[in-house]
Write a protein that holds these residues in place. Structure first.
Motif, PDB file in Angstrom:
ATOM      1  N   GLY A 171       0.766  -1.279   0.085  1.00 22.15           N
ATOM      2  CA  GLY A 171      -0.066  -0.012  -0.185  1.00 22.15           C
ATOM      3  C   GLY A 171       0.813   1.422   0.028  1.00 22.15           C
ATOM      4  O   GLY A 171       0.307   2.409  -0.432  1.00 22.15           O
ATOM      5  N   GLY A 172       2.068   1.110   0.466  1.00 26.25           N
ATOM      6  CA  GLY A 172       2.789   2.485   0.430  1.00 26.25           C
ATOM      7  C   GLY A 172       3.187   3.159   1.733  1.00 26.25           C
ATOM      8  O   GLY A 172       2.380   2.952   2.779  1.00 26.25           O
TER       9      GLY A 172
ATOM     10  N   SER B  17      14.120   6.795   0.287  1.00 28.56           N
ATOM     11  CA  SER B  17      14.118   5.502  -0.145  1.00 28.56           C
ATOM     12  C   SER B  17      12.973   4.817  -0.040  1.00 28.56           C
ATOM     13  O   SER B  17      12.675   3.482  -0.589  1.00 28.56           O
ATOM     14  CB  SER B  17      15.214   4.823   0.217  1.00 28.56           C
ATOM     15  OG  SER B  17      14.912   4.794   1.952  1.00 28.56           O
ATOM     16  N   GLU B  18      11.766   5.231   0.769  1.00 27.52           N
ATOM     17  CA  GLU B  18      11.038   4.301   1.110  1.00 27.52           C
ATOM     18  C   GLU B  18       9.476   5.009   1.020  1.00 27.52           C
ATOM     19  O   GLU B  18       8.467   4.246   0.595  1.00 27.52           O
ATOM     20  CB  GLU B  18      10.931   4.071   2.595  1.00 27.52           C
ATOM     21  CG  GLU B  18      11.842   3.337   3.168  1.00 27.52           C
ATOM     22  CD  GLU B  18      12.034   3.161   4.823  1.00 27.52           C
ATOM     23  OE1 GLU B  18      11.235   3.704   5.416  1.00 27.52           O
ATOM     24  OE2 GLU B  18      12.724   2.489   5.154  1.00 27.52           O
ATOM     25  N   CYS B  19       9.504   6.231   0.844  1.00 26.72           N
ATOM     26  CA  CYS B  19       8.086   7.022   0.588  1.00 26.72           C
ATOM     27  C   CYS B  19       8.058   6.962  -0.942  1.00 26.72           C
ATOM     28  O   CYS B  19       8.240   8.115  -1.534  1.00 26.72           O
ATOM     29  CB  CYS B  19       8.076   8.320   1.372  1.00 26.72           C
ATOM     30  SG  CYS B  19       8.007   8.046   3.196  1.00 26.72           S
ATOM     31  N   VAL B  20       7.924   6.058  -1.596  1.00 29.51           N
ATOM     32  CA  VAL B  20       8.062   6.029  -3.292  1.00 29.51           C
ATOM     33  C   VAL B  20       6.566   6.141  -3.905  1.00 29.51           C
ATOM     34  O   VAL B  20       5.914   5.320  -3.133  1.00 29.51           O
ATOM     35  CB  VAL B  20       9.022   4.952  -3.647  1.00 29.51           C
ATOM     36  CG1 VAL B  20       9.241   4.995  -5.367  1.00 29.51           C
ATOM     37  CG2 VAL B  20      10.452   5.121  -3.000  1.00 29.51           C
ATOM     38  N   PRO B  21       6.504   6.936  -4.851  1.00 34.22           N
ATOM     39  CA  PRO B  21       4.959   6.953  -5.372  1.00 34.22           C
ATOM     40  C   PRO B  21       4.684   5.356  -5.848  1.00 34.22           C
ATOM     41  O   PRO B  21       5.561   4.791  -6.365  1.00 34.22           O
ATOM     42  CB  PRO B  21       5.098   7.990  -6.318  1.00 34.22           C
ATOM     43  CG  PRO B  21       6.287   8.930  -5.956  1.00 34.22           C
ATOM     44  CD  PRO B  21       7.299   7.896  -5.255  1.00 34.22           C
ATOM     45  N   CYS B  22       3.516   5.146  -6.046  1.00 37.63           N
ATOM     46  CA  CYS B  22       2.899   3.856  -6.400  1.00 37.63           C
ATOM     47  C   CYS B  22       3.515   3.322  -7.817  1.00 37.63           C
ATOM     48  O   CYS B  22       3.859   2.321  -7.871  1.00 37.63           O
ATOM     49  CB  CYS B  22       1.451   3.959  -6.477  1.00 37.63           C
ATOM     50  SG  CYS B  22       0.650   2.319  -7.204  1.00 37.63           S
ATOM     51  N   ALA B  23       3.480   4.287  -8.769  1.00 39.57           N
ATOM     52  CA  ALA B  23       3.857   4.104 -10.177  1.00 39.57           C
ATOM     53  C   ALA B  23       5.245   3.775 -10.251  1.00 39.57           C
ATOM     54  O   ALA B  23       5.752   2.813 -11.014  1.00 39.57           O
ATOM     55  CB  ALA B  23       3.661   5.308 -11.241  1.00 39.57           C
ATOM     56  N   GLU B  24       6.279   4.348  -9.239  1.00 40.05           N
ATOM     57  CA  GLU B  24       7.498   4.110  -9.259  1.00 40.05           C
ATOM     58  C   GLU B  24       7.802   2.962  -8.760  1.00 40.05           C
ATOM     59  O   GLU B  24       8.535   1.947  -9.179  1.00 40.05           O
ATOM     60  CB  GLU B  24       8.513   5.167  -8.604  1.00 40.05           C
ATOM     61  CG  GLU B  24       9.882   5.361  -8.753  1.00 40.05           C
ATOM     62  CD  GLU B  24      10.302   5.447 -10.138  1.00 40.05           C
ATOM     63  OE1 GLU B  24      11.444   5.007 -10.400  1.00 40.05           O
ATOM     64  OE2 GLU B  24       9.709   6.215 -10.617  1.00 40.05           O
ATOM     65  N   ARG B  25       7.187   2.473  -7.361  1.00 40.24           N
ATOM     66  CA  ARG B  25       7.339   1.153  -7.043  1.00 40.24           C
ATOM     67  C   ARG B  25       7.060  -0.106  -7.846  1.00 40.24           C
ATOM     68  O   ARG B  25       7.552  -0.969  -7.940  1.00 40.24           O
ATOM     69  CB  ARG B  25       6.223   1.310  -5.623  1.00 40.24           C
ATOM     70  CG  ARG B  25       6.672   1.894  -4.517  1.00 40.24           C
ATOM     71  CD  ARG B  25       5.979   1.486  -3.374  1.00 40.24           C
ATOM     72  NE  ARG B  25       4.733   2.717  -3.242  1.00 40.24           N
ATOM     73  CZ  ARG B  25       3.512   2.230  -3.276  1.00 40.24           C
ATOM     74  NH1 ARG B  25       2.988   0.946  -3.365  1.00 40.24           N
ATOM     75  NH2 ARG B  25       2.576   3.044  -3.080  1.00 40.24           N
TER      76      ARG B  25
ATOM     77  N   LYS C 238      11.297  -5.007  -4.902  1.00 40.80           N
ATOM     78  CA  LYS C 238      12.165  -4.294  -4.115  1.00 40.80           C
ATOM     79  C   LYS C 238      11.480  -3.284  -3.075  1.00 40.80           C
ATOM     80  O   LYS C 238      11.866  -3.257  -1.962  1.00 40.80           O
ATOM     81  CB  LYS C 238      13.083  -3.405  -5.138  1.00 40.80           C
ATOM     82  CG  LYS C 238      14.178  -2.479  -4.254  1.00 40.80           C
ATOM     83  CD  LYS C 238      14.753  -1.673  -5.039  1.00 40.80           C
ATOM     84  CE  LYS C 238      15.732  -0.626  -4.331  1.00 40.80           C
ATOM     85  NZ  LYS C 238      16.796   0.194  -5.040  1.00 40.80           N
ATOM     86  N   TYR C 239      10.428  -2.815  -3.546  1.00 42.58           N
ATOM     87  CA  TYR C 239       9.559  -2.110  -2.675  1.00 42.58           C
ATOM     88  C   TYR C 239       8.355  -2.827  -2.061  1.00 42.58           C
ATOM     89  O   TYR C 239       7.215  -2.524  -2.134  1.00 42.58           O
ATOM     90  CB  TYR C 239       9.033  -1.007  -3.307  1.00 42.58           C
ATOM     91  CG  TYR C 239      10.295   0.099  -3.974  1.00 42.58           C
ATOM     92  CD1 TYR C 239      10.911   0.963  -3.025  1.00 42.58           C
ATOM     93  CD2 TYR C 239      10.382   0.077  -5.181  1.00 42.58           C
ATOM     94  CE1 TYR C 239      11.824   1.728  -3.598  1.00 42.58           C
ATOM     95  CE2 TYR C 239      11.256   0.790  -5.883  1.00 42.58           C
ATOM     96  CZ  TYR C 239      12.135   1.701  -4.919  1.00 42.58           C
ATOM     97  OH  TYR C 239      13.040   2.490  -5.617  1.00 42.58           O
TER      98      TYR C 239
ATOM     99  N   PRO D  86      -1.668   4.262   1.390  1.00 51.60           N
ATOM    100  CA  PRO D  86      -0.388   4.420   2.442  1.00 51.60           C
ATOM    101  C   PRO D  86      -0.847   4.625   3.935  1.00 51.60           C
ATOM    102  O   PRO D  86      -2.007   5.252   4.097  1.00 51.60           O
ATOM    103  CB  PRO D  86       0.104   5.811   1.821  1.00 51.60           C
ATOM    104  CG  PRO D  86      -1.087   6.603   1.416  1.00 51.60           C
ATOM    105  CD  PRO D  86      -1.840   5.697   0.683  1.00 51.60           C
ATOM    106  N   ALA D  87       0.148   4.414   4.510  1.00 53.08           N
ATOM    107  CA  ALA D  87       0.257   4.659   6.142  1.00 53.08           C
ATOM    108  C   ALA D  87       1.483   5.282   6.409  1.00 53.08           C
ATOM    109  O   ALA D  87       2.591   5.181   5.706  1.00 53.08           O
ATOM    110  CB  ALA D  87       0.049   3.386   6.831  1.00 53.08           C
ATOM    111  N   THR D  88       1.445   6.274   7.519  1.00 53.40           N
ATOM    112  CA  THR D  88       2.598   6.762   7.964  1.00 53.40           C
ATOM    113  C   THR D  88       3.609   5.940   8.905  1.00 53.40           C
ATOM    114  O   THR D  88       3.054   5.425   9.802  1.00 53.40           O
ATOM    115  CB  THR D  88       2.217   8.465   8.715  1.00 53.40           C
ATOM    116  OG1 THR D  88       1.442   9.201   7.738  1.00 53.40           O
ATOM    117  CG2 THR D  88       3.502   8.992   9.395  1.00 53.40           C
TER     118      THR D  88
END
Length: 306
Positions: A131-132, A154-162, A168-169, A217-219
């Motif tokens: 979910g991000g 490195s972690e808060c990557v947009p969905c399309a990029e993941r 990896k993500y 996403p979740a924080t």
């Protein structure tokens, strides 16, 4: 095990699995409870205390869980068993057809978080979905500035990029896994301490099942100081080495692996590691410089394992 009053009658399609050690998941439980009325027993929560050994905390959690409308089970272990074994335990106790792994220091970023996951299962029943991450609600204290900068990169990557590198993500902090997939590929109990067990799991799973990425996403609330992060990286070095042994072709493309291989050739690496860590801890340096120094420190630790 301790079950609340809603547990027995529930017929969940999604099981939310929350491990924790020496922290209190009460705030996350409160956030999830706001969706109880809309879910109608289709989502259950299982919380695993992986050896905190705090009777007062256990008592408070039981009281909170008993007051919840969501079906909840608390599993309390007398001693720590580790992240991989703990998540396997959670999965074994789950009744839903899909498992949502959610870390105790995560907070949903919108009020329909669980409903969106349940709808995804009902509509598409994906094998694996991530979910991000976000930093939307994360603390902004100066002592967490380095971790915030590193997570944002490195972690808060947009969905399309993941989705370009789906294996990896994948982190078990906001990850949905269909039950049959988890039964086919559980977490490797050979990974101990902190780090990489979820990435290694995703590498195995992605060979057999589709890994999809969505925007739910979740924080990540649990930002660390530089000293705490450095300690986690020290724990994770053997796990990184284990992952390299099992998936050398995939890991060879990782920047952390390439940096570790380069640093391995340098003389006096233990001294350089100390310099890198001091640079990361120097609060008079720019945050970007400190973050770069901490990434180098991590690569220098991994140099011993590759």
């Amino acid at each position: 095990m301790h079950d609340n009053g809603a547990w027995t009658a529930a017929r969940p399609s999604v099981s939310v699995l929350i491990p924790f050690l020496r922290d209190d998941p009460a705030d996350l439980l409160a956030a999830l409870e706001t969706e109880a009325a809309a879910l109608g027993g289709t989502v259950e929560i299982i919380v695993l205390d992986d050896g905190t050994a705090d009777a007062a905390l256990t008592g408070r959690l039981k009281t909170r869980i008993d007051a919840m409308a969501l079906p909840v089970r608390l599993i309390t272990l007398p001693a720590n068993e580790g992240r991989a074994i703990g998540r396997n335990r959670l999965a074994a106790s789950a009744r839903g057809g899909s498992l949502l792994f959610l870390d105790s220091d995560m907070r949903p970023d919108h009020p329909g978080f669980l409903r969106d996951w349940a709808a995804l299962v009902a509509d598409g029943d994906p094998a694996v979905a991530f979910g991000g991450f976000s930093l939307l609600q994360a603390p902004t204290d100066a002592r967490f500035a380095v971790h915030r900068a590193m997570a944002a990169r490195s972690e808060c990557v947009p969905c399309a990029e993941r989705a370009k590198q789906p294996e990896k993500y994948v982190y078990t902090s906001n990850l949905l896994v269909r039950r049959d997939v988890f039964e086919a590929e559980a977490f490797d109990p050979g990974f101990t301490g902190w780090g990489w067990e979820d990435v290694e799991w995703a590498m195995r799973v992605s060979r057999r099942f589709e890994v999809v990425h969505i925007d739910n996403p979740a924080t990540h609330m649990g930002l660390d100081t530089v000293a705490a992060l450095a300690g986690k990286y020290e724990q994770s070095a053997p796990n990184f080495g284990r992952m390299v042994q099992r998936h050398p072709k995939i890991v060879a493309a990782y920047p952390s692996y390439r940096a570790a291989r380069l640093l391995k050739r340098l003389p006096g690496l233990p001294l350089l590691r100390r310099v890198m860590r001091r640079g990361a801890e120097a609060d008079w340096l720019p945050v970007a410089t400190r973050a770069f120094s901490l990434r180098l420190y991590r690569a220098a630790l991994y140099a011993e394992a590759v």
